[in-house]
Write an enzyme that holds these catalytic residues in place. Sequence first.
Site, PDB file in Angstrom:
ATOM      1  N   GLU A  72       0.649  -1.303  -0.063  1.00 14.73           N
ATOM      2  CA  GLU A  72       0.051   0.061  -0.235  1.00 14.73           C
ATOM      3  C   GLU A  72       0.632   1.391   0.136  1.00 14.73           C
ATOM      4  OE1 GLU A  72      -2.638  -0.380   3.156  1.00 14.73           O
ATOM      5  OE2 GLU A  72      -3.898  -1.867   2.356  1.00 14.73           O
ATOM      6  N   GLU A  77      -5.612  -8.481   0.887  1.00 16.22           N
ATOM      7  CA  GLU A  77      -6.512  -8.452   1.668  1.00 16.22           C
ATOM      8  C   GLU A  77      -7.288  -7.784   2.105  1.00 16.22           C
ATOM      9  OE1 GLU A  77      -4.465  -4.565   4.593  1.00 16.22           O
ATOM     10  OE2 GLU A  77      -2.578  -5.832   4.052  1.00 16.22           O
TER      11      GLU A  77
HETATM   12  O1  IFM Z   1      -4.413  -2.906   9.539  1.00 17.28           O
HETATM   13  C1  IFM Z   1      -4.275  -2.073   7.862  1.00 17.28           C
HETATM   14  C2  IFM Z   1      -3.276  -2.912   6.989  1.00 17.28           C
HETATM   15  O2  IFM Z   1      -2.023  -2.713   7.677  1.00 17.28           O
HETATM   16  C3  IFM Z   1      -2.664  -2.537   5.809  1.00 17.28           C
HETATM   17  N1  IFM Z   1      -4.271  -2.555   5.002  1.00 17.28           N
HETATM   18  C4  IFM Z   1      -5.468  -2.021   6.012  1.00 17.28           C
HETATM   19  C5  IFM Z   1      -5.213  -2.538   7.740  1.00 17.28           C
HETATM   20  C6  IFM Z   1      -6.986  -2.320   7.884  1.00 17.28           C
HETATM   21  O3  IFM Z   1      -6.918  -0.402   7.812  1.00 17.28           O
END
Ligand code: IFM
Length: 456
Positions: A166, A362
């Site tokens: 990210e 994710e």
């Molecule tokens: O916890 C975070 C993660 O570290 C990166 N993506 C989003 C998740 C939730 O906010």
Amino acid sequence: MTLQFPPGFQWGTATAAYQIEGAAQVGGRGASVWDTFSAQPGRILNGDTGAIACDHYHRYAADLDLLQALGVKHYRLSLAWPRLLPTGRGPLNQAGLDFYQRLIDGLLARGITPHVTLFHWDSPQALEDCYGSWRSREMAQDFADYATAVVKALGDRVTHWMTLNEIFCFTHMGYGVNQVPVHAPGTRVASLKDVWQTSHHALLAHGLGCQAIRAASPQPCQIALVDNFLATVPLTATPDHIAAAQKAFHTVGTNGGIIFPALTGEYSPALLAQLGDQAPDIQPGDLETIHQPLEALGFNVYSGVYVRAADTVVGYEVLPLPVGYPRLHMPWLHLVPESLYWGIRHISMTLQRPDLPVFISENGCAAQDEVTAEGEILDLDRIHYLRQYLQAAHRAVAEGYPLTGYFLWSLMDNFEWAYGYDRRFGITYIDYATQQRIPKASFHWYKQCIAAGQIL
Ligand code: IFM
């Protein structure tokens, strides 16, 4: 209707080093920018820090047993750069390497494939002190050198690598103009151009990192970038609104300046026109470096935006969500399950990369979990959320898009950055006072889904 996934579909869960490991001063680990940032009063809700977190560093074996009990065959973790290179550069710290070898060997012994992210935001404080982290191009070369050292040391047992997690979050949220940024290192810069320069440097780190991994790996490996690009969902799936969503895909969030150059070798012209003199400086050869061949793309997806065709200069409108729109336990966590499907479709259709396998690196949600008198956590809201996103994943697979896996965020509650321990994204509840792990209802539900290869 039974929603069955293909046999090879990769079911997994995900975590990240700073959010779970703790042991911030153990085994020669150097400080990260998140240690410094979270120690500053007012930065993190309730003054929380990642110093102890889930104490995974000491309890990793029990956590691996939890993964095995869940039945996943794939696990996404990240390595802490300052645990491996305490000052950001130089020789590997043996104690740090030993920890990751134990962890990875523990996964392999349980029949679980490690999917390793080299960088999930916790960069060495030493490099911040030296040149301001991502404000400098030097950071890209230091990341590549770190990648070389790690892949040489762990590449005999790891074949699935991810470079950066990210880019938007550790650059555009870590550096701000006229405001204190909410993520580390928390630096105020003079202009929007300076902020875009930080993400450009991160893209260079990705590109040089890919080259470094390939050169150092002792065996064929898979390399991915993990991005949380913003999916534009057509209000109605008719050709006019779909075309509007495609146009908007260039300019919403930071898409045009992150996922576009990484996958196409060009910043989106629509974004560059919008940025004007605030666009980053791009040196000759940068775009070639950034645009590396990848075996896969990791898509982190939690929410999305609705778009409709409109009689405006740009030909579309991004729609504001009504006040009462369903949302989980974060300000930005609106329930937009179609974003998973449309995000994948945009990679094929808008970025013209139908060749590129995508995995959901994710997906998950924070919920207001409560422990019942019987000691259960009945997180039905989380199951409701996950089921809908998995349905969108199934639709993508059923329509032939190259979606290869799904990593649920997260295996356990953890340090949720600026929100500290107040927000719980896990399918395992952590009692932070005792470090007890309690699988939630969603854990048991997901376990059944994995075993059946279906959404149950
Ligand atoms: O916890 C975070 C993660 O570290 C990166 N993506 C989003 C998740 C939730 O906010």
